[in-house]
Design a protein around this motif. Sequence first.
Motif, PDB file in Angstrom:
ATOM      1  N   UNK A  40       0.825  -1.206   0.000  1.00  0.00           N
ATOM      2  CA  UNK A  40       0.000   0.000   0.000  1.00  0.00           C
ATOM      3  C   UNK A  40       0.863   1.261   0.000  1.00  0.00           C
ATOM      4  N   UNK A  41       1.971   1.237   0.753  1.00  0.00           N
ATOM      5  CA  UNK A  41       2.821   2.426   0.852  1.00  0.00           C
ATOM      6  C   UNK A  41       3.455   2.769  -0.492  1.00  0.00           C
ATOM      7  N   UNK A  42       4.048   1.787  -1.159  1.00  0.00           N
ATOM      8  CA  UNK A  42       4.733   2.080  -2.424  1.00  0.00           C
ATOM      9  C   UNK A  42       3.748   2.306  -3.567  1.00  0.00           C
ATOM     10  N   UNK A  43       2.576   1.695  -3.484  1.00  0.00           N
ATOM     11  CA  UNK A  43       1.551   1.999  -4.485  1.00  0.00           C
ATOM     12  C   UNK A  43       1.087   3.441  -4.347  1.00  0.00           C
ATOM     13  N   UNK A  44       0.895   3.882  -3.107  1.00  0.00           N
ATOM     14  CA  UNK A  44       0.511   5.285  -2.890  1.00  0.00           C
ATOM     15  C   UNK A  44       1.615   6.230  -3.352  1.00  0.00           C
ATOM     16  N   UNK A  45       2.882   5.844  -3.155  1.00  0.00           N
ATOM     17  CA  UNK A  45       3.995   6.680  -3.591  1.00  0.00           C
ATOM     18  C   UNK A  45       4.041   6.789  -5.113  1.00  0.00           C
ATOM     19  N   UNK A  46       3.771   5.665  -5.782  1.00  0.00           N
ATOM     20  CA  UNK A  46       3.805   5.683  -7.251  1.00  0.00           C
ATOM     21  C   UNK A  46       2.658   6.506  -7.830  1.00  0.00           C
ATOM     22  N   UNK A  47       1.449   6.329  -7.308  1.00  0.00           N
ATOM     23  CA  UNK A  47       0.300   7.084  -7.832  1.00  0.00           C
ATOM     24  C   UNK A  47       0.388   8.547  -7.425  1.00  0.00           C
ATOM     25  N   UNK A  48       1.097   8.817  -6.324  1.00  0.00           N
ATOM     26  CA  UNK A  48       1.228  10.195  -5.872  1.00  0.00           C
ATOM     27  C   UNK A  48       2.004  11.078  -6.827  1.00  0.00           C
ATOM     28  N   UNK A  49       2.863  10.494  -7.658  1.00  0.00           N
ATOM     29  CA  UNK A  49       3.643  11.316  -8.604  1.00  0.00           C
ATOM     30  C   UNK A  49       2.730  11.988  -9.635  1.00  0.00           C
ATOM     31  N   UNK A  50       1.920  11.226 -10.400  1.00  0.00           N
ATOM     32  CA  UNK A  50       1.017  11.924 -11.343  1.00  0.00           C
ATOM     33  C   UNK A  50      -0.062  12.737 -10.622  1.00  0.00           C
ATOM     34  N   UNK A  51      -0.470  12.297  -9.453  1.00  0.00           N
ATOM     35  CA  UNK A  51      -1.494  13.041  -8.711  1.00  0.00           C
ATOM     36  C   UNK A  51      -0.982  14.432  -8.335  1.00  0.00           C
ATOM     37  N   UNK A  52       0.248  14.516  -7.851  1.00  0.00           N
ATOM     38  CA  UNK A  52       0.785  15.826  -7.475  1.00  0.00           C
ATOM     39  C   UNK A  52       1.149  16.661  -8.690  1.00  0.00           C
ATOM     40  N   UNK A  53       1.600  16.014  -9.782  1.00  0.00           N
ATOM     41  CA  UNK A  53       1.892  16.764 -11.003  1.00  0.00           C
ATOM     42  C   UNK A  53       0.639  17.403 -11.582  1.00  0.00           C
ATOM     43  N   UNK A  54      -0.487  16.690 -11.440  1.00  0.00           N
ATOM     44  CA  UNK A  54      -1.757  17.243 -11.925  1.00  0.00           C
ATOM     45  C   UNK A  54      -2.340  18.266 -10.971  1.00  0.00           C
ATOM     46  N   UNK A  55      -1.725  18.421  -9.788  1.00  0.00           N
ATOM     47  CA  UNK A  55      -2.180  19.381  -8.785  1.00  0.00           C
ATOM     48  C   UNK A  55      -3.686  19.248  -8.506  1.00  0.00           C
ATOM     49  N   UNK A  56      -4.054  18.010  -8.215  1.00  0.00           N
ATOM     50  CA  UNK A  56      -5.481  17.746  -7.986  1.00  0.00           C
ATOM     51  C   UNK A  56      -5.907  18.185  -6.595  1.00  0.00           C
ATOM     52  N   UNK A  57      -5.061  17.942  -5.571  1.00  0.00           N
ATOM     53  CA  UNK A  57      -5.444  18.300  -4.214  1.00  0.00           C
ATOM     54  C   UNK A  57      -4.405  17.830  -3.209  1.00  0.00           C
ATOM     55  N   UNK A  58      -4.901  17.491  -2.024  1.00  0.00           N
ATOM     56  CA  UNK A  58      -3.997  17.126  -0.928  1.00  0.00           C
ATOM     57  C   UNK A  58      -3.827  15.617  -0.780  1.00  0.00           C
ATOM     58  N   UNK A  59      -4.435  14.852  -1.659  1.00  0.00           N
ATOM     59  CA  UNK A  59      -4.441  13.401  -1.509  1.00  0.00           C
ATOM     60  C   UNK A  59      -3.067  12.787  -1.483  1.00  0.00           C
ATOM     61  N   UNK A  60      -2.152  13.260  -2.353  1.00  0.00           N
ATOM     62  CA  UNK A  60      -0.815  12.655  -2.413  1.00  0.00           C
ATOM     63  C   UNK A  60      -0.035  12.893  -1.123  1.00  0.00           C
ATOM     64  N   UNK A  61      -0.124  14.102  -0.557  1.00  0.00           N
ATOM     65  CA  UNK A  61       0.610  14.398   0.678  1.00  0.00           C
ATOM     66  C   UNK A  61       0.028  13.633   1.861  1.00  0.00           C
ATOM     67  N   UNK A  62      -1.290  13.664   2.007  1.00  0.00           N
ATOM     68  CA  UNK A  62      -1.928  13.006   3.151  1.00  0.00           C
ATOM     69  C   UNK A  62      -1.735  11.488   3.083  1.00  0.00           C
ATOM     70  N   UNK A  63      -1.912  10.920   1.907  1.00  0.00           N
ATOM     71  CA  UNK A  63      -1.746   9.475   1.768  1.00  0.00           C
ATOM     72  C   UNK A  63      -0.300   9.060   2.025  1.00  0.00           C
ATOM     73  N   UNK A  64       0.662   9.883   1.578  1.00  0.00           N
ATOM     74  CA  UNK A  64       2.063   9.587   1.859  1.00  0.00           C
ATOM     75  C   UNK A  64       2.364   9.605   3.346  1.00  0.00           C
ATOM     76  N   UNK A  65       1.799  10.561   4.066  1.00  0.00           N
ATOM     77  CA  UNK A  65       1.997  10.621   5.521  1.00  0.00           C
ATOM     78  C   UNK A  65       1.370   9.416   6.213  1.00  0.00           C
ATOM     79  N   UNK A  66       0.168   9.030   5.779  1.00  0.00           N
ATOM     80  CA  UNK A  66      -0.496   7.855   6.365  1.00  0.00           C
ATOM     81  C   UNK A  66       0.317   6.596   6.091  1.00  0.00           C
ATOM     82  N   UNK A  67       0.891   6.496   4.881  1.00  0.00           N
ATOM     83  CA  UNK A  67       1.699   5.318   4.551  1.00  0.00           C
ATOM     84  C   UNK A  67       2.944   5.245   5.432  1.00  0.00           C
TER      85      UNK A  67
END
Length: 379
Positions: free
Chosen positions: A59-86
Amino acid sequence: MVGDTLIAALIAAFDLLLFVARVVEPQAQPRPEPWFITLPLIVGMVAPIVFRRKYPLTAAYLALAIGIPHSLAEIGIGSVVTGCIALYTLVAYVGRRAALLYLAVSEVISLVQLPLQQPDDWVLGLIMTNLALAFSWALGEFIGARRAYHAEVERRLRLLETERDQQARIAVAEERARIARELHDVVAHAVSVMVVQADGAAYAVHSQPELAERAVKTISSTGREALTELRRLLGVLRSDGNGGERTPQPGTQSLSDLAGRVRAVGLPVRLDIVGNVDDLPAGVGLGIYRIVQEALTNSLKHAGPGSSAVVRVARAGDQVELSIVDNGRRTSGTLVGVSGGNGLIGMRERALVFGGTLDAGPRAAGGWEVRASLPIGNS
């Protein structure tokens, strides 16, 4: 997983609201990606949270991988919060080594991505990200330590329960061995009486037939009593060690002497005997004596100064009722110093050997009470 699903849904809802707000605002910069790109990224970003406890590393590395396009698209806070939870999950559930490796990979990605995405204020963004990760690490350490503490407490409780059960079994075995030795003495005494009476009958059978008849009747009754004790003895394990001297055991006739000895050491005892208890079978008399002895010993230990005890032995038909009561002091509803020890186990085992029952506990008016009921029948 229900709680983690709710957390994931909350993060997804927040990102979705930001996306909708940017869609309806014509001046929003930068313009959001199309919905068929944004929505899968939002769902994919929060999905690892749902199974983070079952598969923390995946779950942690999957969130890290999906967080790259998520943050590049500047969708919201999901990538940061999910990374902290992981990171928190790895620290709390996996260990520091796995969490440190994950943190290092996350730092490398941030150092590469933030200057490209925010060239003007990437240092501030990196500081804020690291603060969030540091808080997640600290929280994971705290929760992990609590989980380890509770696991250790549960392990020790299980060990104590096992040890208590073992001690109870050992106490039962030791008490049964002692009872077996005492019943052996009773049977040996009965056989000795039968041999003496048989020898006397053999000498008197011609010259004094009446005397021989009485001897034969004595042999008959003594033999029946010995058989009864033998049947009880079959269910009791006996230790062969420590043979010792074989002497007649005490019975109900010795209760007066027992009460006198207890009075002499400082506990006033009143002995009430109702009915004829002098002709009880030797094994039953011995059991009564030992139960009274153990109960008075406990009263001596735990009742406290100024206490007294009452012993009542009542025979009614084929039943003997015992009652040993003391008026020891109580503290917060509990008799001082009394706990579930081997003495109570021994008394209960003695009652069960003869098919009887035994109950013990504090009295509402204060003090402690032991009640036992022993049948006198030959079965």
